[in-house]
Write an enzyme that holds these catalytic residues in place. Structure first.
Site, mmCIF file in Angstrom:
data_model
loop_
_atom_site.group_PDB
_atom_site.id
_atom_site.type_symbol
_atom_site.label_atom_id
_atom_site.label_comp_id
_atom_site.label_asym_id
_atom_site.label_seq_id
_atom_site.Cartn_x
_atom_site.Cartn_y
_atom_site.Cartn_z
ATOM 1 N N CYS A 1 0.811 -1.220 0.000
ATOM 2 C CA CYS A 1 0.000 0.000 0.000
ATOM 3 C C CYS A 1 0.847 1.275 0.000
ATOM 4 O O CYS A 1 0.314 2.367 -0.212
ATOM 5 C CB CYS A 1 -0.937 -0.005 1.202
ATOM 6 S SG CYS A 1 -1.838 -1.552 1.379
ATOM 7 N N GLU B 1 -1.984 4.558 14.230
ATOM 8 C CA GLU B 1 -1.673 5.803 13.530
ATOM 9 C C GLU B 1 -2.053 7.018 14.379
ATOM 10 O O GLU B 1 -1.304 8.007 14.431
ATOM 11 C CB GLU B 1 -2.384 5.858 12.184
ATOM 12 C CG GLU B 1 -1.929 7.020 11.309
ATOM 13 C CD GLU B 1 -2.426 6.944 9.883
ATOM 14 O OE1 GLU B 1 -1.909 7.699 9.037
ATOM 15 O OE2 GLU B 1 -3.350 6.133 9.595
ATOM 16 N N HIS C 1 -3.267 7.296 6.620
ATOM 17 C CA HIS C 1 -3.469 5.991 5.994
ATOM 18 C C HIS C 1 -4.891 5.518 6.280
ATOM 19 O O HIS C 1 -5.582 5.068 5.380
ATOM 20 C CB HIS C 1 -2.431 4.999 6.533
ATOM 21 C CG HIS C 1 -2.410 3.704 5.807
ATOM 22 N ND1 HIS C 1 -2.214 3.626 4.438
ATOM 23 C CD2 HIS C 1 -2.573 2.422 6.239
ATOM 24 C CE1 HIS C 1 -2.243 2.353 4.064
ATOM 25 N NE2 HIS C 1 -2.467 1.609 5.138
ATOM 26 N N LYS D 1 -9.943 7.510 2.390
ATOM 27 C CA LYS D 1 -10.337 6.116 2.130
ATOM 28 C C LYS D 1 -11.776 5.870 2.581
ATOM 29 O O LYS D 1 -12.386 4.882 2.157
ATOM 30 C CB LYS D 1 -9.398 5.146 2.850
ATOM 31 C CG LYS D 1 -8.006 5.041 2.245
ATOM 32 C CD LYS D 1 -7.185 3.969 2.945
ATOM 33 C CE LYS D 1 -5.775 3.860 2.377
ATOM 34 N NZ LYS D 1 -4.918 4.996 2.765
ATOM 35 N N HIS E 1 -9.809 1.599 -0.258
ATOM 36 C CA HIS E 1 -8.350 1.470 -0.226
ATOM 37 C C HIS E 1 -7.854 1.101 -1.617
ATOM 38 O O HIS E 1 -8.111 0.000 -2.113
ATOM 39 C CB HIS E 1 -7.956 0.399 0.787
ATOM 40 C CG HIS E 1 -6.503 0.403 1.127
ATOM 41 N ND1 HIS E 1 -5.555 1.092 0.385
ATOM 42 C CD2 HIS E 1 -5.815 -0.209 2.129
ATOM 43 C CE1 HIS E 1 -4.369 0.902 0.916
ATOM 44 N NE2 HIS E 1 -4.502 0.123 1.980
ATOM 45 N N PHE F 1 1.501 -3.655 3.799
ATOM 46 C CA PHE F 1 1.774 -4.988 4.313
ATOM 47 C C PHE F 1 3.283 -5.260 4.225
ATOM 48 O O PHE F 1 3.927 -4.909 3.243
ATOM 49 C CB PHE F 1 1.039 -6.041 3.478
ATOM 50 C CG PHE F 1 -0.424 -6.182 3.796
ATOM 51 C CD1 PHE F 1 -1.033 -5.432 4.780
ATOM 52 C CD2 PHE F 1 -1.201 -7.101 3.095
ATOM 53 C CE1 PHE F 1 -2.377 -5.578 5.070
ATOM 54 C CE2 PHE F 1 -2.555 -7.256 3.368
ATOM 55 C CZ PHE F 1 -3.143 -6.497 4.355
#
Length: 413
Positions: free
Chosen positions: A159, A310, A299, A331, A336, A399
Site C-alpha cells: 500500500c 496511527e 493511511h 479512504k 483502499h 503490508f
C-alpha cells in the site's frame, strides 16, 4: 508539482475526484465486475463510467491489464494538465516512476483459472500474458507513449508503493537526475482472486447491507477496509525548468520519509513505532517543524489496529500541535486503492494546500467511538473544513511493515 491525473471510484479526473471528496461522496457500491454470490464481501469501490477508448486505442487496450489502462489514463491527464510542449521538451530528461502493489492480477486470474492451465490440449497462453501481468509494465507503457527516456522503473511496497514512487521521483529531481518525473501508482485488483484473498485474511469489511457507509476510519464499529481501484499521476518538475516554460505550480514537494515497522507481515506496530519514525523523518527532510503542518491525509484504512496505532503515532510526533491539525482519511470515500493509494492521497494533500480546504472522514457517528482513540484529535468527521493549509503530509503504510510519508507546502516564488 505541475500536472495532475486521477481515475478513482469517485471521479474520472482530478477535478471530479476532488469535488466529490470535498462533498463527502462515497464510491462504494455492490461489485459490478463479477458474481459475488459466494463471497463474504459483495461490494467495493470500483471506477465507474470510464470510457477507456477515449484515451487508448481499443486494439492496444486489449494488450493491457486494467491496472495499466488506468495508469496510462492518469498519466495522459497529467501530461495534458501540465501544458508541457512535447515537441520542444527534452525527453531524455523526463522519467516515469510508477508504483503498484499487486499488478496484473486480473490477467493472471483469466489466463490461469480459465484458459492456459486447463486447456484440453495442454497449456495454451495468450502471447501477451506476461507483458500484461508484470508489475513494471505501466511505467513502460507510459514512457513508450510519450518517448520519455529518463529514469523509468516501478516501486512495489504494497500500500506504500506509489508514495515510494513519489519519494524516488522527488530524490531523482533534486539530485539533478531528471528535469521532470511522472510519478504515481495504479491498482485494479477487484476480481475473484483479489476479493477472495483479502476475505481469507479477514481484512475486508462485510457490511454488505450498507456499502456506502462501510468505510468508517476511526469509528468504533469499523470492521475492515473496502477494496478500491484507480490510478493517480503527479508530475514533479524541477523548479527552474517549470518556471522557464511558464508552468502552473500546484504546490511544492519538500520532503519524504521512509521506515519499517519490522513487526508483522500484515499488522502495523500497535504503538505506531514505524508510523512515528516515518513522519518524523519526512518533516525533518522538509526542513519544517511539526507545528508548521496543518493537515495529514492519514493511511486510515478502517481497520482496528491500524487506525489506533496511527492516531497514537500522530500524538507522539506532534505533541500539543496534534490537536491543532486537521486529520482525514479519504479512504472513507475512495476505499483502499492499495498500490495507487499513495498517489491519489498525495494529490488530495496537494489540492488541500492549494485550495485551503480539508476533505472529510465520512461515516462517523458521535456515539460510535473507540475507547482507544483520542477524539480530541480533529479527524474532520463528516464535513469538509476550510482553513489555511500551509503544509500537508500524506501517510501510507503497506503490508510487510513498509511506511512512506510525503510532504507538500504552498509554493511562494
Amino acid at each position: 508539482m505541475t500536472g495532475l491525473g486521477a481515475v478513482t471510484p469517485v471521479g474520472n479526473s482530478p477535478e471530479e475526484t476532488w469535488e466529490n471528496l470535498v462533498k463527502g461522496v462515497s464510491g462504494a457500491a455492490p461489485i459490478a465486475s463479477f458474481d459475488t454470490s459466494l463471497f463474504k464481501t459483495k461490494f467495493a469501490c470500483e471506477v465507474k463510467n470510464l470510457d477507456v477508448s477515449k484515451y487508448i486505442d481499443r486494439k492496444e487496450a486489449r494488450k493491457m491489464d486494467r491496472y495499466t489502462q488506468l495508469a496510462l489514463i492518469a498519466a495522459t491527464q497529467a501530461v495534458e494538465d501540465s501544458g508541457m510542449n512535447l515537441d520542444t521538451v527534452d525527453k531524455n530528461e523526463i522519467g516515469v516512476v510508477f508504483g503498484v502493489g499487486i499488478g496484473g492480477i486480473r490477467t493472471f486470474q483469466e489466463e490461469v483459472m480459465y484458459y492456459g492451465a486447463h486447456s484440453e490440449n495442454g497449456p495454451k497462453f495468450n502471447p501477451f500474458f506476461i507483458p500484461k501481468m508484470i508489475a513494471d509494465i505501466a511505467s513502460g507503457q507510459i514512457s513508450i507513449k510519450y518517448g520519455f527516456r529518463g529514469p523509468n522503473f516501478t516501486t512495489t511496497s504494497a500500500c506504500a508503493s506509489s508514495s515510494n514512487a513519489l519519494a524516488d521521483a522527488f530524490n531523482l529531481v533534486r539530485l539533478g537526475k531528471a528535469n521532470a518525473i511522472l510519478a504515481g501508482g495504479s491498482e485494479a485488483a477487484i476480481c475473484e482472486c483479489g476479493v477472495g484473498g483479502f476475505n481469507a485474511m479477514h481484512a475486508l469489511s462485510t457490511r454488505n447491507d450498507e456499502p456506502e457507509k462501510a468505510s468508517r476510519p476511526f469509528s468504533g464499529s469499523r470492521d475492515g477496509f473496502i477494496m478500491g481501484e484507480g490510478a493517480g499521476c503527479i508530475i514533479l518538475e524541477e523548479l527552474e525548468h517549470a518556471k522557464a516554460r511558464g508552468a502552473k505550480i500546484y504546490a511544492e514537494m519538500v520532503g519524504e520519509g521512509e521506515s519499517a515497522d519490522a513487526f508483522h507481515i500484515t499488522a502495523s506496530h500497535p504503538e505506531g513505532l514505524g508510523a512515528k519514525l516515518v513522519m518524523e523523518r519526512a518533516i525533518k527532510d522538509a526542513g519544517l517543524r511539526p507545528d508548521e503542518i496543518d493537515y495529514i491525509n492519514v493511511h486510515g484504512t478502517s481497520t482496528h489496529v491500524g487506525d489506533i496505532s496511527e492516531a497514537k503515532a500522530i500524538k507522539e510526533v506532534f505533541g500539543d500541535a496534534a490537536f491543532k491539525l486537521n486529520i482525514s482519511s479519504t479512504k472513507s470515500m475512495t476505499g483502499h486503492l492499495l498500490g495507487a493509494a499513495g498517489a491519489v492521497e498525495a494529490m488530495v494533500a496537494i489540492m488541500a494546500v492549494k485550495n485551503d480546504i480539508v476533505p472529510p472522514t465520512i461515516n462517523h457517528a458521535d456515539d460510535d467511538q473507540d475507547p482507544e482513540i483520542d477524539y480530541n484529535l480533529n479527524f474532520t468527521f463528516n464535513k469538509a473544513q476550510k482553513r489555511e493549509v500551509r503544509a500537508a503530509i500524506s501517510n501510507t503504510f503497506g503490508f510487510g511493515g513498509h511506511n512512506a510519508c510525503v510532504v507538500f507546502k504552498k509554493y511562494a516564488e
